[in-house]
Design an enzyme around this catalytic site. Structure first.
Site, PDB file in Angstrom:
ATOM      1  CE  LYS A  73      -2.976   2.951   2.750  1.00 53.91           C
ATOM      2  NZ  LYS A  73      -2.144   4.111   2.298  1.00 53.91           N
ATOM      3  N   GLY A 119       6.010   5.137   9.168  1.00 54.98           N
ATOM      4  CA  GLY A 119       5.080   6.247   9.315  1.00 54.98           C
ATOM      5  C   GLY A 119       5.094   6.768  10.743  1.00 54.98           C
ATOM      6  CD  GLU A 159      11.933   4.701   9.698  1.00 56.54           C
ATOM      7  OE1 GLU A 159      11.767   5.664  10.490  1.00 56.54           O
ATOM      8  OE2 GLU A 159      11.979   4.829   8.470  1.00 56.54           O
ATOM      9  CB  CYS A 187      11.513   9.484   9.957  1.00 59.27           C
ATOM     10  SG  CYS A 187      12.663   8.434   9.042  1.00 59.27           S
ATOM     11  CD  GLU A 211       8.203  12.545  13.303  1.00 59.63           C
ATOM     12  OE1 GLU A 211       9.228  12.162  12.715  1.00 59.63           O
ATOM     13  OE2 GLU A 211       7.188  11.819  13.450  1.00 59.63           O
TER      14      GLU A 211
END
Length: 497
Positions: A182, A235, A257, A291, A392
């Protein structure tokens, strides 16, 4: 937004059991260029039904052995062919990635080149000697072999659309698994091109499947399915938690991750020009939508003022604009939703009392008004309880804090829920190594920031995830470990006389 298809833009399709298919819902949504909001494609709004069809196709192909039973040489040859085709299409893929994601063109170009490298790397890795034998206190030969897990559900984000896909697809296929993939619904264009490449390179029917759509229902269905044996997700940490819960349906293996809030520690004995340069690169590369971004810069007190002055001067000179423009140094934010999220964080920082040293606004001048652009943003006078320091942001926003001692630098660096990355700048090699070993993060640099190598593992500590991508570790994520014991004297053991 749902709409009727126009023929002037690319219409994306799902790839299930070796066939391209329209969504069962017959509904699509716009995929836009974040630099100007022009529609570049229409993406399927896929349903649970077609996701389950893709899972079933992957399951049947795996158990048929059409891919899993091929020799490593046969699988490696297909992976090399995929890499070759990526190289052949590099310019087209680069432009599509730039239009879809908004990043500057040379960033996209690096991603495409790295994608080809990853396929070649895993093609080579599976040809290396594998397995282990053990001396045991018996007339038995004990050994360990690696086998594919089965059906791999792969879900990737929008910041590195093609490269993140390849980081998962290449090792999953190399190991002999079948996959259900996906892409992000925000940036799905190059994913379809990749599946066209894999189809042409000879990946067998049903082995590689792609379903384009939203996390609910597509990602949720993959995560919950009892027919999926591993789920690999990159994500946000919040979504990672949901996937962990969904994966409990059959206790499938998970590889996550997730987010980061990474420290970049600058000591007074560092080369200041180098530290400023990488301090900028660490956060403003990819418009901060990375990230591992060094979003928290920690500077030793004696050089703090000079560092901040130099840093702000350089940040103010960064050229922001469309990714395809030659003069652009930092591209667009991927979507309006993400842009507004970043702007809300900036407002939060101001409200909490941080000093907005530069930036902090949407850029609309010089023809940027139709796109999603944010000025490089620097906050000073921050404390560790502020949201802009703890959460974040995933955008071009950095905080700069001062520290007084090595011990305080380490304490500040580790005062976070995350543990993905971190950097240290110092010309004292012993101190740099001493500090970097105490930074609780999985990916670290000394006098450097951001380079990634397919040969080395990628992943984090704490709430930055579980497992590793890349290197031999990335292959092992998609393998089961089997113990085999062979008795060398074939005779009864006489246990029951």
């Amino acid at each position: 937004m749902k709409m009727t298809i126009q023929t002037s833009v690319l219409t994306l399709k799902n790839y299930i059991n070796g066939q391209w298919s329209e969504p069962i819902s017959k509904q699509y949504e716009e995929v836009i260029n974040p630099a100007n909001q022009e529609v570049i494609a229409y993406a399927p709004l896929s349903t649970k039904e077609e996701t389950e069809l893709a899972i079933q196709a992957a399951k049947e192909s795996f158990h048929s052995g059409i891919w899993a039973s091929k020799t490593t040489h046969e699988r490696a040859a297909v992976l090399v062919e995929i890499a070759n085709k990526i190289d052949e299409m590099a310019e087209e893929l680069t432009i599509l990635e730039t239009l879809d994601n908004g990043k500057r063109k040379d960033e996209a170009s690096f991603d495409i080149a790295d994608a080809a490298t990853a396929f070649r790397y895993y093609a080579g890795l599976i040809l290396h000697p594998d397995g282990e034998t053990y001396p045991v206190p018996d007339n038995v030969q004990a050994m360990v072999i690696k086998e594919p897990i089965g059906v791999a559900g792969l879900i990737v984000p929008w910041n590195f659309p093609l490269l993140m896909a390849v980081w998962k697809i290449a090792p999953a296929l190399a190991a002999g698994n079948s996959i259900v993939f996906k892409p992000s619904e925000v940036t799905p264009v190059t994913a379809m091109k990749l599946f066209e490449i894999m189809h042409d390179a000879g990946v067998p029917k049903g082995v590689a499947n792609m379903v384009i759509g939203h996390g609910d229902p597509v990602g949720q269905t993959i995560a919950e399915s009892i027919d999926v044996d591993i789920i690999s997700f990159t994500g946000s940490t919040n979504t990672g938690r949901k996937i962990m819960q969904a994966a409990s349906s059959n206790l499938k293996k998970i590889s996550l991750e997730l987010g980061g809030k990474s420290p970049n520690i600058i000591f007074a004995d560092a080369d200041l020009e180098t530290a400023v340069d990488y301090g900028l690169f660490g956060i403003f590369y990819g418009a901060g939508q990375v990230c591992s971004s060094g979003s928290r810069i920690l500077v030793e007190e004696s050089i703090y003022d000079e560092f901040v002055a130099r840093y702000i001067k350089r940040a103010n000179n960064i050229k922001v604009g469309p990714g395809l423009a030659e003069e652009t140094e930092m591209g667009a934010i991927v979507s309006e939703q993400q842009m507004n999220r970043i702007l809300n964080y900036i407002e939060s920082g101001i409200q909490e009392g941080a000093t907005l040293a530069t930036g902090g606004k949407r850029l609309i001048e010089n023809g940027l008004d139709k796109g999603f652009f944010i000025a490089p943003t620097v906050f000073t006078d921050v404390t560790n309880d502020m949201r802009i320091v703890r959460e974040e942001i995933f955008g071009p926003v950095v905080t700069i804090q001062k520290f007084h001692s090595e011990e305080e630098a380490i304490q500040l660096a580790n005062d976070t829920d995350y543990g993905l990355a971190g950097g240290v700048f110092s010309n004292d090699g012993a101190k740099a190594l001493r500090v970097i070993k105490k930074v609780r993060a999985g990916i670290t640099w000394v006098n450097d920031y951001h380079p990634t190598y397919v040969e080395a593992p990628w992943g984090g500590y704490k709430q930055s995830g579980i497992g590793r991508s890349l290197g031999k570790y990335g292959l092992e994520e998609f393998q089961e470990t089997k113990q085999i014991n062979i008795r060398l004297n074939v005779e009864p053991n006489g246990w029951f006389n």
